[in-house]
Write a protein that holds these residues in place. Structure first.
Motif, PDB file in Angstrom:
ATOM      1  N   ARG A  72       0.835  -1.206   0.000  1.00 57.91           N
ATOM      2  CA  ARG A  72       0.000   0.000   0.000  1.00 57.91           C
ATOM      3  C   ARG A  72       0.868   1.254   0.000  1.00 57.91           C
ATOM      4  NH1 ARG A  72      -5.591   0.020   3.500  1.00 57.91           N
ATOM      5  NH2 ARG A  72      -6.780   1.284   2.006  1.00 57.91           N
ATOM      6  N   ARG A 100       0.289  -6.513  -6.972  1.00 57.54           N
ATOM      7  CA  ARG A 100      -0.234  -6.224  -5.628  1.00 57.54           C
ATOM      8  C   ARG A 100      -0.282  -4.710  -5.408  1.00 57.54           C
ATOM      9  NH1 ARG A 100       2.624 -11.040  -5.382  1.00 57.54           N
ATOM     10  NH2 ARG A 100       1.857 -12.626  -3.902  1.00 57.54           N
ATOM     11  N   GLN A 103      -3.103  -3.046  -7.326  1.00 55.67           N
ATOM     12  CA  GLN A 103      -4.407  -3.174  -6.673  1.00 55.67           C
ATOM     13  C   GLN A 103      -4.658  -1.997  -5.738  1.00 55.67           C
ATOM     14  OE1 GLN A 103      -4.633  -7.132  -4.792  1.00 55.67           O
ATOM     15  NE2 GLN A 103      -3.403  -7.914  -6.497  1.00 55.67           N
ATOM     16  N   TRP A 104      -3.651  -1.637  -4.945  1.00 52.37           N
ATOM     17  CA  TRP A 104      -3.823  -0.540  -4.000  1.00 52.37           C
ATOM     18  C   TRP A 104      -3.911   0.818  -4.690  1.00 52.37           C
ATOM     19  CZ3 TRP A 104      -5.880  -1.594   0.246  1.00 52.37           C
ATOM     20  CH2 TRP A 104      -5.541  -2.710   1.012  1.00 52.37           C
ATOM     21  N   ILE A 107      -7.446   0.980  -5.667  1.00 54.28           N
ATOM     22  CA  ILE A 107      -8.348   1.054  -4.510  1.00 54.28           C
ATOM     23  C   ILE A 107      -8.286   2.438  -3.853  1.00 54.28           C
ATOM     24  CG2 ILE A 107      -8.723   0.194  -2.162  1.00 54.28           C
ATOM     25  CD1 ILE A 107      -7.638  -2.564  -3.284  1.00 54.28           C
ATOM     26  N   ASP A 108      -7.071   2.890  -3.567  1.00 49.40           N
ATOM     27  CA  ASP A 108      -6.886   4.119  -2.792  1.00 49.40           C
ATOM     28  C   ASP A 108      -6.922   5.391  -3.632  1.00 49.40           C
ATOM     29  OD1 ASP A 108      -6.624   2.687  -0.456  1.00 49.40           O
ATOM     30  OD2 ASP A 108      -4.437   2.668  -0.487  1.00 49.40           O
ATOM     31  N   HIS A 191       0.825  -8.617   2.016  1.00 56.01           N
ATOM     32  CA  HIS A 191      -0.225  -8.035   1.178  1.00 56.01           C
ATOM     33  C   HIS A 191      -1.557  -8.738   1.406  1.00 56.01           C
ATOM     34  CE1 HIS A 191      -2.205  -6.258  -2.304  1.00 56.01           C
ATOM     35  NE2 HIS A 191      -2.571  -7.481  -2.664  1.00 56.01           N
ATOM     36  N   ASP A 192      -2.609  -7.965   1.599  1.00 55.26           N
ATOM     37  CA  ASP A 192      -3.966  -8.508   1.709  1.00 55.26           C
ATOM     38  C   ASP A 192      -4.955  -7.407   1.320  1.00 55.26           C
ATOM     39  OD1 ASP A 192      -6.379  -9.682   2.265  1.00 55.26           O
ATOM     40  OD2 ASP A 192      -5.956 -10.100   4.371  1.00 55.26           O
ATOM     41  N   ALA A 193      -5.400  -7.465   0.059  1.00 56.85           N
ATOM     42  CA  ALA A 193      -6.366  -6.478  -0.440  1.00 56.85           C
ATOM     43  C   ALA A 193      -7.735  -7.105  -0.675  1.00 56.85           C
ATOM     44  CB  ALA A 193      -5.847  -5.856  -1.731  1.00 56.85           C
ATOM     45  N   GLN A 196     -10.942  -5.115   0.043  1.00 55.35           N
ATOM     46  CA  GLN A 196     -11.062  -3.848  -0.686  1.00 55.35           C
ATOM     47  C   GLN A 196     -11.161  -4.016  -2.201  1.00 55.35           C
ATOM     48  OE1 GLN A 196      -8.746  -4.558   1.606  1.00 55.35           O
ATOM     49  NE2 GLN A 196      -8.843  -3.033   3.242  1.00 55.35           N
ATOM     50  N   LEU A 197     -10.898  -5.219  -2.732  1.00 50.46           N
ATOM     51  CA  LEU A 197     -10.921  -5.391  -4.188  1.00 50.46           C
ATOM     52  C   LEU A 197     -12.279  -5.059  -4.794  1.00 50.46           C
ATOM     53  CD1 LEU A 197      -8.865  -8.676  -4.746  1.00 50.46           C
ATOM     54  CD2 LEU A 197      -8.159  -6.332  -5.253  1.00 50.46           C
TER      55      LEU A 197
END
Length: 262
Positions: A72, A100, A103-104, A107-108, A191-193, A196-197
């Motif tokens: 992130r 990874r 993805q953030w 998301i962010d 990493h763990d999204a 939020q995906l």
């Protein structure tokens, strides 16, 4: 290739590289790698896109602080590079740990991502499919030569390796200090999204090789099912570095997706 430096929120200098012309496309490299991860591939995109790469903190010409990092946090570094270049929105293509990070970013910072391509990556967390114990043991061998050979065989098929002597641009930045390698490994492992995906709104393409043991291919379907309206393509016979071995077909898949007006 034009180069420069951006400043992350914490003051870390981030080296970036720009090539080609057209709508901006950010290419995000894997764990412990700098922009050279994309050598031999970015050229596929430069006829239609302005490509932007950068050296993750800890690699290449970027600063190498001895501080914990996260996927992130790496995403915030991506935005710092976009800000430095005056780019409001870009297509983002990330592979492995770069996926990874991508993805953030989506998301962010949803307003900064037009389209998203996630390659040979994982949603992370307990729902992801992890590599098996044999792979972990092979990569942790004390003999550096044996560990490097194991990594190559996870990246490419035996047939491809027999025909290509190099360069080995996906084996990591050889000048990366040990503390930075540790921080990259920890960031990727943590990493763990998953939760939020579902918030991702960018049109998303997920790519993966069927024979990828580094990050098993079942992760592609997990991600595609989690992100609204995402589609997955699992590529027969390819391993973790599908984007090299599968050229030019895999680059064409990405270009077609980015150009599709729908």
């Amino acid at each position: 290739m034009p180069e420069g430096f951006a400043r992350a929120q914490d003051g870390t200098r981030l080296a970036y590289q720009v090539g080609g012309a057209g709508p901006p496309l950010v290419l995000l490299a894997g764990q412990a790698n700098d922009h050279r991860w994309w050598d031999g591939v970015r050229e596929d995109f430069e006829g239609a896109h302005r490509t932007i790469t950068f050296d993750h903190r800890g690699t290449g010409d970027s600063d190498k602080p001895d501080e914990p990092c996260s996927t992130r946090g790496f995403a915030s570094d991506v935005v710092a590079v976009l800000d430095e270049l005056g780019i409001g929105s870009a297509d983002v293509y990330g592979t492995s740990m770069g996926g990874r990070i991508a993805q953030w970013v989506a998301i962010d910072h949803p307003d900064r991502v037009r389209r998203l391509v996630l390659g040979c990556t994982s949603p992370g967390g307990p729902r992801a499919t992890e590599r098996d114990a044999d792979v972990r043991r092979a990569l942790a061998q004390p003999d550096p030569g044996a560990a490097e050979r194991a990594l190559l065989e996870l990246m490419y098929s035996p047939e491809w390796l027999a025909e290509h002597d190099g360069p080995r641009c996906v084996l990591g930045d050889p000048d990366m200090p040990p503390h930075a390698r540790r921080h990259h490994l920890a960031a990727s492992n943590r990493h763990d999204a998953w939760e939020q995906l579902t918030a991702i709104r960018a049109r998303t393409l997920v790519l993966h090789g069927t024979d990828d043991r580094m990050t098993p291919a079942s992760n592609a379907e997990l991600i595609a099912e989690r992100i609204p309206d995402a589609r997955a393509r699992v590529l027969p016979g390819l391993r973790h570095a599908y984007f090299h071995e599968g050229r030019p077909a895999t680059s064409e898949l990405v270009l077609d997706f980015l150009a599709d007006p729908d």
